[in-house]
Design an enzyme around this catalytic site. Structure first.
Site, PDB file in Angstrom:
ATOM      1  N   ASP A 248      67.977  33.690  -3.504  1.00  0.00           N
ATOM      2  CA  ASP A 248      68.033  33.362  -4.944  1.00  0.00           C
ATOM      3  C   ASP A 248      68.176  34.620  -5.798  1.00  0.00           C
ATOM      4  O   ASP A 248      68.088  34.561  -7.021  1.00  0.00           O
ATOM      5  CB  ASP A 248      66.783  32.585  -5.368  1.00  0.00           C
TER       6      ASP A 248
ATOM      7  N   CYS B  18      65.965  60.946   7.315  1.00  0.00           N
ATOM      8  CA  CYS B  18      66.934  59.888   6.957  1.00  0.00           C
ATOM      9  C   CYS B  18      67.848  59.576   8.135  1.00  0.00           C
ATOM     10  O   CYS B  18      68.220  58.417   8.350  1.00  0.00           O
ATOM     11  CB  CYS B  18      67.801  60.336   5.782  1.00  0.00           C
TER      12      CYS B  18
HETATM   13  C1  BEZ Z   1      64.509  64.070   5.422  1.00  0.00           C
HETATM   14  O1  BEZ Z   1      65.205  63.062   5.426  1.00  0.00           O
HETATM   15  O2  BEZ Z   1      64.240  64.658   6.461  1.00  0.00           O
HETATM   16  C2  BEZ Z   1      63.949  64.654   4.160  1.00  0.00           C
HETATM   17  C3  BEZ Z   1      64.691  64.585   3.000  1.00  0.00           C
HETATM   18  C4  BEZ Z   1      64.169  65.152   1.860  1.00  0.00           C
HETATM   19  C5  BEZ Z   1      62.906  65.719   1.865  1.00  0.00           C
HETATM   20  C6  BEZ Z   1      62.167  65.744   3.029  1.00  0.00           C
HETATM   21  C7  BEZ Z   1      62.687  65.214   4.191  1.00  0.00           C
END
Ligand code: BEZ
Length: 222
Positions: free
Chosen positions: A138, A45
């Site tokens: 929209d 992330c």
């Molecule tokens: C990640 O963002 O690295 C991750 C988050 C949850 C499970 C596996 C990877």
């Protein structure tokens, strides 16, 4: 629960890193890109949000407002934003160029069908999958893609599909495999030949096929 292409995207209210928002009002006349994330302070992330921040001007150019979502608190989102800016080499920057929704009760994750029962956190709760939602001006859903937590998204591809969505929203073309902005487009199969030649003055290249059916019609990007 979930949401299908063409549905009006829910006008949800949420706490975010820029305060409380109502989604439709926050979007205004822009396109929207909502990306969900399994959790704050996680590696994949962090790379994804870093990439979104680096590409913010590309999305802005296309009149697309980006927003992220994760099931942690606004306080955690602010702390994590500093890590993300550090990761992308901007340690002096505090905030990200887009808000992050705090879906602490997982209400949106349930409403939008983003929970992945196959991936659980340390408390055994299902993680939010990596959903990509593109919403049109929209307020209807134009595109959705769902990745599992262990596979990071490709934001060049997300930009590419937005280019296609925005082009095909106003021109009567479709975009072929691996198309990129500026590349040759396809004339829609339901457009008769005489109408097509008026609509596409740059010309149409029709490929001869064993079936003799004239459906592979290419035209320069209008
Ligand atoms: C990640 O963002 O690295 C991750 C988050 C949850 C499970 C596996 C990877």
């Amino acid at each position: 629960m979930g949401i299908n292409l063409g549905d009006t995207f829910p006008n949800f209210e949420a706490d975010t890193t820029v305060g409380k928002i109502r989604f439709h009002e926050w979007l205004g006349d822009s396109w929207g890109l909502l990306c969900s994330h399994p959790a704050d302070y996680t590696p994949v992330c962090t790379t994804e949000l870093g990439r979104m921040a680096k590409m913010a001007s590309e999305f802005e150019k296309r009149n697309v407002k980006m927003i992220a979502l994760s099931v942690d608190s606004v306080k955690d989102h602010h702390g994590w934003s500093k890590d993300i800016n550090h990761y992308i080499g901007e340690p002096q920057v505090q905030n990200l160029p887009f808000p992050i929704i705090a879906d602490e009760k997982r209400e949106l994750a349930v409403q939008l069908g983003m929970l992945d029962p196959a991936e659980k956190n340390s408390q055994g709760l299902p993680l939010t999958a990596r959903a990509v939602f593109v919403i049109g001006p929209d307020k209807t859903l134009k595109l959705s893609i769902l990745y599992p937590a262990t596979t990071g998204r490709n934001f060049d591809e997300i930009l590419r599909v937005i280019d296609s969505l925005q082009l095909t929203a106003c021109k009567k073309v479709a975009t072929p495999v691996n198309w990129k902005a500026g590349g040759e487009c396809m004339v829609l199969p339901n457009i008769p030949e005489d109408e097509a030649s008026k609509l596409f003055p740059k010309g149409i290249r029709t490929m001869d096929l064993p079936s003799t059916k004239a459906y592979l019609r290419f035209t320069p990007q209008p």
